[in-house]
Design an enzyme around this catalytic site. Structure first.
Site, short mmCIF file in Angstrom:
data_model
loop_
_atom_site.label_atom_id
_atom_site.label_comp_id
_atom_site.label_asym_id
_atom_site.label_seq_id
_atom_site.Cartn_x
_atom_site.Cartn_y
_atom_site.Cartn_z
CD GLU A 1 -8.67 -0.74 4.19
OE1 GLU A 1 -9.18 0.06 3.37
OE2 GLU A 1 -7.92 -0.38 5.12
NE ARG B 1 -8.90 12.36 2.34
CZ ARG B 1 -9.00 11.06 2.12
NH1 ARG B 1 -9.87 10.61 1.22
NH2 ARG B 1 -8.28 10.20 2.80
CG ASN C 1 -1.93 1.12 1.19
OD1 ASN C 1 -1.90 1.99 0.32
ND2 ASN C 1 -2.83 1.12 2.16
NE ARG D 1 -4.69 9.01 18.03
CZ ARG D 1 -3.68 8.36 17.47
NH1 ARG D 1 -3.23 7.25 18.03
NH2 ARG D 1 -3.12 8.81 16.36
CG HIS E 1 -12.81 3.84 2.64
ND1 HIS E 1 -13.43 5.02 3.00
CD2 HIS E 1 -11.48 4.07 2.78
CE1 HIS E 1 -12.52 5.91 3.33
NE2 HIS E 1 -11.32 5.36 3.20
#
Length: 405
Positions: free
Chosen positions: A380, A242, A9, A286, A182
């Site tokens: 994934e 985004r 990836n 977080r 996704h």
């Protein structure tokens, strides 16, 4: 040494990877996980076994690993001794955009790569990075099987009405349509539901993939019906940096009134908006949860609000909802976010169990819930490895048939 599958990836300056062994029954087992980051600046390889044992923490001079091809060579040089001096049997790649023509994983050839490069305008910040390692392997090891696995493929079965925008047909024919992303994550969740919640596996499920990139998907009978993301990975939910759903008029305003160039607008919407833009503090949930600033609270409230709004939309697309699933980094590890979302969806029949939610239980539904709610970790990489192995086995079977003929 057992046959292995390498999953890659790639980002702009990093390569995340996982190595899977394949047993005699074609079962996959992750044996190594790691990444090379800082490519071109401060290159570093970190790798560990699936049980967490450190295998490598190595750095190089920037000029030694200045681009993805050099990083790949370093990665292969590290992996070969780990797998008996051999190359992996195949390499599976995550490719964000498959466009209208690629609805399933595909073995990559030079011509396929050219087709995928033509999709770069549809995902300008993701596609070039995804394709760079594929190109490098094709040039240096052309006989090594590479499989492109697409984040859009799971959504290719949408009804025509769900895929279109209200624009002229000629643009739709050119590929301007709603794709959804996704998909590898959603496909993995679908594969897990029969084991975790068999009663609702074939029902109407809303899945929220919440991470630095975030989207939601309506899944009915194991198939994608609708998604919050559309033409690009900018659409839908607000994300780390985004914008999410945005009136197109905002873009024309930025260009006309603010004098922003196309490149400036693109960078702004991908890198300066979302939770980071709303809070002015951080893109990391977080950090926002740890902050007492009202801007942090606004960003988190907005995030939960939009998730709840889109849940209603997705439920409408399916004619109801039988279950809700949280997944990905925030979805799996953010009990405060999950609770805030479920509180906003009590009208729909969701209820949260304080204890189950805070202990990250699989089922976090509270007493009186009419719609069960689950937390299911995504994988994934395993999905990519699975697809890659299937493509490899199909090629082997075809070669046998051809030889017999």
């Amino acid at each position: 040494m057992a046959e292995t599958i390498l999953v890659v990836n790639a980002g702009s300056s990093s390569i995340k990877f996982e190595l899977f062994s394949v047993d005699t029954d074609d079962q996959l087992d992750k044996i190594i996980k790691g990444q090379i980051d800082g490519i071109g600046t401060r290159p570093r390889l970190f790798a560990a076994t699936s049980k967490g044992t450190l295998l490598s923490d190595q750095t190089w001079a920037p000029e030694d690993v200045c681009a993805v091809p050099a990083a790949l060579e370093k990665l292969i040089a590290f992996l070969r001794p780990q797998i008996g001096g051999e190359l992996p049997a195949a390499v599976g790649h995550r490719v964000v955009h498959g466009g209208p023509d690629f609805g399933e994983p595909v073995a990559v050839t030079s011509s396929i790569l050219s087709e995928l490069e033509r999709l770069i305008p549809l995902a300008p910040l993701h596609q070039p990075n995804n394709l760079a390692p594929i190109r490098a392997v094709l040039e240096r090891r052309p006989h090594l099987l590479q499989v492109a696995c697409f984040d859009t493929a799971f959504h290719r079965g949408h009804a025509d009405i769900a895929d279109r925008y209200a624009i002229p047909e000629r643009l739709y024919a050119e590929g301007v349509r709603r794709y959804g992303f996704h998909g590898l994550s959603y496909e993995y969740i679908v594969s897990r539901l029969p084991h975790i919640a068999p009663d609702i596996a074939g029902g109407r499920v809303v899945v929220a993939h919440l991470g630095s990139g975030a989207s939601m998907c309506a899944i009915a009978d194991g198939r994608s019906v609708e998604s919050t993301m559309g033409f690009t990975a900018l659409d839908g939910l607000p994300m780390g940096t985004r914008s999410g759903q945005l009136d197109p008029g905002v873009v024309t305003y930025l260009m006309r009134a603010k004098g922003m160039r196309l490149e400036d607008v693109e960078s702004f919407l991908y890198k300066e908006c979302g939770l980071k833009g709303l809070s002015g503090i951080s893109n990391d949930v977080r950090d926002l949860l740890a902050s007492n600033a009202p801007e942090a609270k606004l960003a988190l409230d907005y995030f939960a609000y939009r998730i709840a709004l889109f849940t209603g939309m997705l439920a409408a697309a399916m004619g109801g909802i039988d279950a809700f699933v949280f997944t990905a980094g925030i979805g799996e590890n953010g009990p405060a976010i999950r609770e805030a979302v479920i509180r906003r969806l009590e009208w729909l029949g969701l209820r949260v169990s304080f204890n189950a939610n805070n202990s990250n239980a699989v089922c976090i539904s509270g007493e009186g819930a009419k719609v069960p709610c689950f937390v299911i970790p995504t994988n994934e990489e395993l999905m990519i490895a699975t697809h890659t192995l299937r493509v490899a086995r199909r090629r082997e079977a075809a070669a046998v048939r051809e030889k017999r003929a």
